[in-house]
Motif scaffolding. Structure first.
Motif, PDB file in Angstrom:
ATOM      1  N   ASP A 172       0.828  -1.209   0.000  1.00 24.15           N
ATOM      2  CA  ASP A 172       0.000   0.000   0.000  1.00 24.15           C
ATOM      3  C   ASP A 172       0.862   1.259   0.000  1.00 24.15           C
ATOM      4  OD1 ASP A 172      -2.240  -1.633   0.057  1.00 24.15           O
ATOM      5  OD2 ASP A 172      -2.685  -1.267   2.177  1.00 24.15           O
ATOM      6  N   GLY A 173       1.978   1.213   0.712  1.00 26.46           N
ATOM      7  CA  GLY A 173       2.860   2.368   0.811  1.00 26.46           C
ATOM      8  C   GLY A 173       3.537   2.748  -0.490  1.00 26.46           C
ATOM      9  N   VAL A 174       3.767   1.770  -1.345  1.00 26.92           N
ATOM     10  CA  VAL A 174       4.447   2.059  -2.615  1.00 26.92           C
ATOM     11  C   VAL A 174       3.531   1.881  -3.829  1.00 26.92           C
ATOM     12  CG1 VAL A 174       6.766   1.594  -1.726  1.00 26.92           C
ATOM     13  CG2 VAL A 174       5.458  -0.264  -2.801  1.00 26.92           C
ATOM     14  N   VAL A 190       1.691  -0.886  -4.977  1.00 24.91           N
ATOM     15  CA  VAL A 190       1.709  -2.139  -5.737  1.00 24.91           C
ATOM     16  C   VAL A 190       0.868  -3.169  -4.996  1.00 24.91           C
ATOM     17  CG1 VAL A 190       3.988  -1.698  -6.743  1.00 24.91           C
ATOM     18  CG2 VAL A 190       3.820  -3.010  -4.624  1.00 24.91           C
ATOM     19  N   SER A 191       0.704  -4.333  -5.585  1.00 18.43           N
ATOM     20  CA  SER A 191      -0.058  -5.398  -4.931  1.00 18.43           C
ATOM     21  C   SER A 191       0.810  -6.127  -3.899  1.00 18.43           C
ATOM     22  CB  SER A 191      -0.572  -6.407  -5.965  1.00 18.43           C
ATOM     23  OG  SER A 191       0.508  -7.158  -6.490  1.00 18.43           O
ATOM     24  N   ARG A 192       0.143  -6.779  -2.971  1.00 17.44           N
ATOM     25  CA  ARG A 192       0.861  -7.609  -1.995  1.00 17.44           C
ATOM     26  C   ARG A 192       1.628  -8.712  -2.711  1.00 17.44           C
ATOM     27  NH1 ARG A 192      -0.952 -12.178   0.567  1.00 17.44           N
ATOM     28  NH2 ARG A 192       0.367 -12.797   2.303  1.00 17.44           N
ATOM     29  N   GLN A 193       1.060  -9.238  -3.792  1.00 14.32           N
ATOM     30  CA  GLN A 193       1.723 -10.288  -4.568  1.00 14.32           C
ATOM     31  C   GLN A 193       3.061  -9.805  -5.129  1.00 14.32           C
ATOM     32  OE1 GLN A 193       0.743 -13.510  -4.721  1.00 14.32           O
ATOM     33  NE2 GLN A 193       2.713 -13.843  -5.707  1.00 14.32           N
ATOM     34  N   THR A 194       3.137  -8.530  -5.513  1.00 14.31           N
ATOM     35  CA  THR A 194       4.398  -7.972  -6.007  1.00 14.31           C
ATOM     36  C   THR A 194       5.446  -7.995  -4.904  1.00 14.31           C
ATOM     37  OG1 THR A 194       3.289  -6.576  -7.632  1.00 14.31           O
ATOM     38  CG2 THR A 194       5.504  -5.898  -6.952  1.00 14.31           C
ATOM     39  N   ILE A 195       5.058  -7.628  -3.691  1.00 13.01           N
ATOM     40  CA  ILE A 195       5.997  -7.641  -2.565  1.00 13.01           C
ATOM     41  C   ILE A 195       6.443  -9.071  -2.274  1.00 13.01           C
ATOM     42  CG2 ILE A 195       6.329  -7.067  -0.121  1.00 13.01           C
ATOM     43  CD1 ILE A 195       6.130  -4.638  -2.091  1.00 13.01           C
ATOM     44  N   ILE A 196       5.507 -10.009  -2.307  1.00 14.82           N
ATOM     45  CA  ILE A 196       5.851 -11.420  -2.093  1.00 14.82           C
ATOM     46  C   ILE A 196       6.879 -11.866  -3.134  1.00 14.82           C
ATOM     47  CG2 ILE A 196       4.975 -13.794  -2.246  1.00 14.82           C
ATOM     48  CD1 ILE A 196       2.288 -12.648  -1.101  1.00 14.82           C
ATOM     49  N   SER A 197       6.641 -11.541  -4.401  1.00 18.35           N
ATOM     50  CA  SER A 197       7.552 -11.934  -5.485  1.00 18.35           C
ATOM     51  C   SER A 197       8.922 -11.286  -5.314  1.00 18.35           C
ATOM     52  CB  SER A 197       6.958 -11.558  -6.840  1.00 18.35           C
ATOM     53  OG  SER A 197       5.804 -12.315  -7.094  1.00 18.35           O
ATOM     54  N   GLU A 253      10.289 -10.325  -2.427  1.00 14.38           N
ATOM     55  CA  GLU A 253      10.943 -10.945  -1.281  1.00 14.38           C
ATOM     56  C   GLU A 253      11.519 -12.317  -1.609  1.00 14.38           C
ATOM     57  OE1 GLU A 253       8.560  -8.854   2.421  1.00 14.38           O
ATOM     58  OE2 GLU A 253       8.103 -10.932   1.951  1.00 14.38           O
ATOM     59  N   LYS A 254      10.894 -13.016  -2.519  1.00 13.01           N
ATOM     60  CA  LYS A 254      11.374 -14.346  -2.913  1.00 13.01           C
ATOM     61  C   LYS A 254      12.349 -14.282  -4.081  1.00 13.01           C
ATOM     62  CE  LYS A 254       7.408 -16.799  -1.133  1.00 13.01           C
ATOM     63  NZ  LYS A 254       6.361 -17.791  -1.385  1.00 13.01           N
ATOM     64  N   ASN A 255      12.745 -13.062  -4.453  1.00 14.62           N
ATOM     65  CA  ASN A 255      13.666 -12.840  -5.581  1.00 14.62           C
ATOM     66  C   ASN A 255      13.169 -13.471  -6.871  1.00 14.62           C
ATOM     67  OD1 ASN A 255      15.808 -11.251  -4.327  1.00 14.62           O
ATOM     68  ND2 ASN A 255      16.127 -13.078  -3.084  1.00 14.62           N
ATOM     69  N   ARG A 256      11.853 -13.475  -7.065  1.00 17.34           N
ATOM     70  CA  ARG A 256      11.262 -13.985  -8.299  1.00 17.34           C
ATOM     71  C   ARG A 256      11.025 -12.876  -9.306  1.00 17.34           C
ATOM     72  NH1 ARG A 256       6.546 -17.650  -5.611  1.00 17.34           N
ATOM     73  NH2 ARG A 256       7.887 -19.286  -4.816  1.00 17.34           N
ATOM     74  N   TYR A 257      11.201 -11.643  -8.854  1.00 20.33           N
ATOM     75  CA  TYR A 257      10.855 -10.491  -9.670  1.00 20.33           C
ATOM     76  C   TYR A 257      11.841  -9.374  -9.388  1.00 20.33           C
ATOM     77  CZ  TYR A 257       8.117  -6.247 -10.748  1.00 20.33           C
ATOM     78  OH  TYR A 257       7.702  -5.034 -11.210  1.00 20.33           O
ATOM     79  N   ASN A 258      12.358  -8.743 -10.442  1.00 20.69           N
ATOM     80  CA  ASN A 258      13.216  -7.576 -10.284  1.00 20.69           C
ATOM     81  C   ASN A 258      12.364  -6.337 -10.505  1.00 20.69           C
ATOM     82  OD1 ASN A 258      15.635  -8.948  -9.791  1.00 20.69           O
ATOM     83  ND2 ASN A 258      15.977  -9.243 -11.973  1.00 20.69           N
ATOM     84  N   PRO A 259      12.409  -5.405  -9.581  1.00 18.53           N
ATOM     85  CA  PRO A 259      11.545  -4.230  -9.692  1.00 18.53           C
ATOM     86  C   PRO A 259      12.025  -3.266 -10.775  1.00 18.53           C
ATOM     87  CG  PRO A 259      13.082  -3.917  -7.908  1.00 18.53           C
ATOM     88  CD  PRO A 259      13.284  -5.333  -8.413  1.00 18.53           C
ATOM     89  N   SER A 260      11.104  -2.413 -11.204  1.00 16.82           N
ATOM     90  CA  SER A 260      11.508  -1.312 -12.071  1.00 16.82           C
ATOM     91  C   SER A 260      12.403  -0.400 -11.244  1.00 16.82           C
ATOM     92  CB  SER A 260      10.279  -0.532 -12.544  1.00 16.82           C
ATOM     93  OG  SER A 260       9.671   0.131 -11.441  1.00 16.82           O
ATOM     94  N   PHE A 286      13.439   2.667  -6.167  1.00 11.78           N
ATOM     95  CA  PHE A 286      13.623   3.931  -5.450  1.00 11.78           C
ATOM     96  C   PHE A 286      12.444   4.202  -4.512  1.00 11.78           C
ATOM     97  CE2 PHE A 286      16.964   4.991  -8.532  1.00 11.78           C
ATOM     98  CZ  PHE A 286      17.907   5.541  -7.678  1.00 11.78           C
ATOM     99  N   ASP A 287      11.226   3.895  -4.962  1.00 13.07           N
ATOM    100  CA  ASP A 287      10.052   4.087  -4.101  1.00 13.07           C
ATOM    101  C   ASP A 287      10.177   3.259  -2.819  1.00 13.07           C
ATOM    102  OD1 ASP A 287       8.888   5.827  -5.920  1.00 13.07           O
ATOM    103  OD2 ASP A 287       7.451   4.344  -6.696  1.00 13.07           O
ATOM    104  N   LEU A 288      10.663   2.048  -2.935  1.00 17.02           N
ATOM    105  CA  LEU A 288      10.848   1.199  -1.751  1.00 17.02           C
ATOM    106  C   LEU A 288      11.903   1.786  -0.818  1.00 17.02           C
ATOM    107  CD1 LEU A 288      10.580  -2.239  -3.520  1.00 17.02           C
ATOM    108  CD2 LEU A 288       9.154  -1.512  -1.584  1.00 17.02           C
ATOM    109  N   ALA A 289      12.991   2.272  -1.374  1.00 17.09           N
ATOM    110  CA  ALA A 289      14.033   2.888  -0.551  1.00 17.09           C
ATOM    111  C   ALA A 289      13.487   4.105   0.186  1.00 17.09           C
ATOM    112  CB  ALA A 289      15.235   3.272  -1.411  1.00 17.09           C
ATOM    113  N   VAL A 290      12.737   4.948  -0.511  1.00 17.78           N
ATOM    114  CA  VAL A 290      12.141   6.126   0.122  1.00 17.78           C
ATOM    115  C   VAL A 290      11.141   5.695   1.193  1.00 17.78           C
ATOM    116  CG1 VAL A 290      10.629   8.127  -0.284  1.00 17.78           C
ATOM    117  CG2 VAL A 290      12.520   7.650  -1.852  1.00 17.78           C
ATOM    118  N   PHE A 291      10.315   4.714   0.895  1.00 17.39           N
ATOM    119  CA  PHE A 291       9.332   4.212   1.852  1.00 17.39           C
ATOM    120  C   PHE A 291      10.008   3.759   3.146  1.00 17.39           C
ATOM    121  CE2 PHE A 291       6.980   0.659   3.715  1.00 17.39           C
ATOM    122  CZ  PHE A 291       5.748   1.253   3.954  1.00 17.39           C
ATOM    123  N   PHE A 292      11.109   3.015   3.013  1.00 23.48           N
ATOM    124  CA  PHE A 292      11.815   2.520   4.203  1.00 23.48           C
ATOM    125  C   PHE A 292      12.745   3.571   4.815  1.00 23.48           C
ATOM    126  CE2 PHE A 292      10.991  -1.767   2.259  1.00 23.48           C
ATOM    127  CZ  PHE A 292      10.212  -2.255   3.301  1.00 23.48           C
ATOM    128  N   GLY A 293      12.969   4.666   4.108  1.00 25.17           N
ATOM    129  CA  GLY A 293      13.824   5.730   4.623  1.00 25.17           C
ATOM    130  C   GLY A 293      15.301   5.381   4.625  1.00 25.17           C
TER     131      GLY A 293
END
Length: 74
Positions: free
Chosen positions: A28-30, A32-39, A41-48, A53-60
């Motif tokens: 919700d913070g970035v 995307v779907s929860r499924q995207t985060i799951i993928s 975390e399991k290194n099944r998907y490389n983000p754009s 960058f959105d994830l880095a900003v979200f986590f600070g």
């Protein structure tokens, strides 16, 4: 060393746990779907690049604290 032996790994699970966040909280913070985060975390998907960058900003944190570019066998 050939670049094709390299993979992108991430620390999303660790960063999430340190902040007591659910996968849905991060999704919700970035925006995307929860499924995207799951993928991710399991290194099944490389983000754009934007999502990375959105994830880095979200986590600070710096993007290098979220993602690492490593040899596949490390």
């Amino acid at each position: 060393m050939p670049l094709h032996n390299r993979v992108i790994k991430n620390r999303i699970i660790v960063l999430r746990a340190e902040r007591h966040l659910s996968q849905k909280d991060v999704a919700d913070g970035v925006g995307v779907s929860r499924q995207t985060i799951i993928s991710l975390e399991k290194n099944r998907y490389n983000p754009s690049l934007k999502l990375a960058f959105d994830l880095a900003v979200f986590f600070g944190v710096d993007i290098n604290d979220v993602f690492q570019y490593e040899r596949e066998d490390e």
